[in-house]
Scaffold this active site. Structure first.
Site, PDB file in Angstrom:
ATOM      1  N   GLU A 135       0.883  -1.167   0.000  1.00  0.00           N
ATOM      2  CA  GLU A 135       0.000   0.000   0.000  1.00  0.00           C
ATOM      3  C   GLU A 135       0.915   1.209   0.000  1.00  0.00           C
ATOM      4  OE1 GLU A 135      -1.781   3.231   0.431  1.00  0.00           O
ATOM      5  OE2 GLU A 135      -1.339   2.714   2.513  1.00  0.00           O
ATOM      6  N   CYS A 151      -1.409   9.444   2.791  1.00  0.00           N
ATOM      7  CA  CYS A 151      -1.187   8.986   1.414  1.00  0.00           C
ATOM      8  C   CYS A 151      -2.357   9.350   0.505  1.00  0.00           C
ATOM      9  CB  CYS A 151      -0.913   7.489   1.382  1.00  0.00           C
ATOM     10  SG  CYS A 151      -2.157   6.478   2.184  1.00  0.00           S
TER      11      CYS A 151
END
Length: 487
Positions: free
Chosen positions: A244, A278
């Site tokens: 991820e 993110c």
């Protein structure tokens, strides 16, 4: 100093010297030595030895340990929030929400495991078809610094629930949070060797990723490191790799009626956590013309008033610091580079104190920049791109190697449906901040943003693998033999 937890014992490191600094005061809040390759190998061996007994425990027994861990987090919630704030620089109000997310992850992971894995069976004419799931064995978990409690927890909890044993390497920038988290696991009664902690920087990470004794690696962090791991695992199909990573996330703004609502959503998308999520918006796509001019003017006006301060400052700031002075300097250098390429600083990002990693929000119009870098500037630096028509905006939104998050602010459902269909991202929001996500939904992206949907409800998918079986209690000849066979 005892910095590593291996096979149920704390021990000193034998690798490079490490320090964790308060990013605002630069005070040393943790120090020790990283784990060298031999200690990493010992941790992997300890996990391997603990695996059979842990995997053979009943699901309910493992759930019991996880729930005791959640209870320990509740007991130590204030200390954990203080630790997260001190080590990352994020305000206490935000650190407290991270601890709450850590606690809630246990119940979400249990629900996810039951619904997405577990055991299912169905009758056939002469047997029973059974689907079960098995743990991989020993998995490495690499954690990031921006959510040093919540994001590693999103790998560790479902991994342990599925019956895996874990070797955890946190970010070298947030070792104290990792230490406190592991102490909560110890207090919960987790058996020795099931979770091992190895602190360290690159040397430790390389040794762990390359260790032949791991069955997989779960990573949350930068695309640069994730790409290196992907290359390292090439030709190793026997290892599960869950990545991820980051994104160069676009937020497209249509001409909405409520200008201030749009501005507030942009602020929450771009500058929460000092831009260190993110899913933060990195590129803001604004229509050309008077309405777009008004939006940008209002955004700049509001961002000038955003409060920035130390994690424990009162009244609480909206933004804390970025993770380190090095990170702050890199962001300031990126702003200079964008300006050198032809970008126009609509609001200059500044560093109020030379010896503190505090930055004010920065907004740069890069519409005229021909060679815009497709990078994730991990901090409070927002790029503005003006567009002429909606199709051009969508094309520009997709003009990236990444594909984590995208969003649209629009009063038109039809426009959103059009945008959703054409967006290349794992998360697509409508009239909500890009940084908002439901724990019950998958979290992750496509392209350079990763592969599996890590750290969320779908983590169960990569923490165990499905095993299909045909079963019957007694062995018997069929009523009719296959042609050509005589008994």
């Amino acid at each position: 100093m005892t910095t590593h937890y291996i096979a149920g014992n704390w021990q000193a490191g034998q690798g490079e010297t490490l320090q964790s600094l308060n990013p605002v005061t630069q005070a040393v809040i943790w120090q020790g030595q990283g784990a060298d390759a031999s200690q990493v190998d010992t941790a992997v061996q300890a996990a391997r030895q603990a695996f059979p007994a842990w995997a053979q425990l009943s699901l309910e027994a493992r759930i019991d340990v996880l729930e005791k861990f959640a209870a320990q987090l509740k007991v130590h919630a204030e200390a954990m929030a203080q630790c997260i704030g001190e080590e990352t620089g994020k305000p206490l109000w935000e650190s407290a929400t991270e601890v709450t997310s850590m606690i809630n992850k246990v119940a979400i992971s249990v629900q996810s495991y039951r619904e997405r894995t577990g055991e299912k069976s169905g009758p056939l004419a002469d047997a029973t078809a059974v689907l079960r799931h098995k743990p991989h064995g020993v998995v490495a978990v690499f954690g990031p610094y921006n959510f040093p409690g919540h994001l590693p927890n999103g790998h560790i909890v479902p991994a342990l629930l599925a019956g895996n044993c874990v070797v955890f390497k946190p970010s070298e920038l947030t070792p104290k949070v990792a230490e406190l988290t592991v102490n909560c696991w110890i207090a919960a009664g987790l058996p020795a060797g099931v979770l091992n902690l190895v602190q360290g920087a690159r040397e430790t990470g390389v040794a762990l990723a390359a260790n032949p004794g791991i069955d997989g690696l779960f990573f949350t962090g930068s695309s640069r490191t994730g790409n290196l791991l992907h290359q390292q695992f090439a030709g190793r199909p026997d290892k599960i790799l869950a990545l991820e990573m980051g994104g160069n996330n676009p937020l497209v703004v249509d001409e909405v009626k409520d200008l201030d609502a749009a501005v507030y959503t942009i602020v929450q998308s771009a500058f929460i956590s000092a831009g260190q999520r993110c899913t933060c918006a990195r590129r803001l796509l604004v229509p050309q013309g008077a309405w777009g001019d008004a939006l940008i003017a209002r955004l700049v006006e509001v961002c000038k008033t955003i409060t920035v301060g130390a994690f424990d400052e009162q009244p609480a700031p909206f933004m804390g610091s970025v993770i380190s002075l090095q990170a702050a300097r890199a962001l300031l250098a990126a702003q200079v580079e964008l300006a050198a390429k032809g970008g126009v600083k609509l609001l200059e990002m500044t560093q109020p104190q030379a010896d503190a990693a505090l930055l004010t929000p920065g907004i740069v119009d890069v519409t005229a920049v021909a060679d815009r870098p497709d990078e994730e500037f991990f901090g409070p630096l927002l790029q503005v791109i003006r567009y002429g028509d909606f199709d051009a905006a969508i094309d520009e939104a997709n003009n990236t190697q990444y594909g984590l998050a995208a969003g649209l602010l629009s009063d038109s459902r039809a426009r959103y449906q059009y945008f959703w269909l054409r967006s290349r991202a794992g998360i697509v929001n409508w009239n909500k901040q890009l940084t908002g996500a439901a724990s019950s939904a998958p979290f992750g992206g496509v392209g350079a943003s990763g592969n599996h949907r890590a750290s969320a409800y779908y983590a169960a998918d990569y923490c165990a693998y499905p095993v299909a079986s045909l079963e019957t209690a007694s062995l018997a000849l069929p009523a009719t033999l296959t042609p050509g066979v005589t008994l």
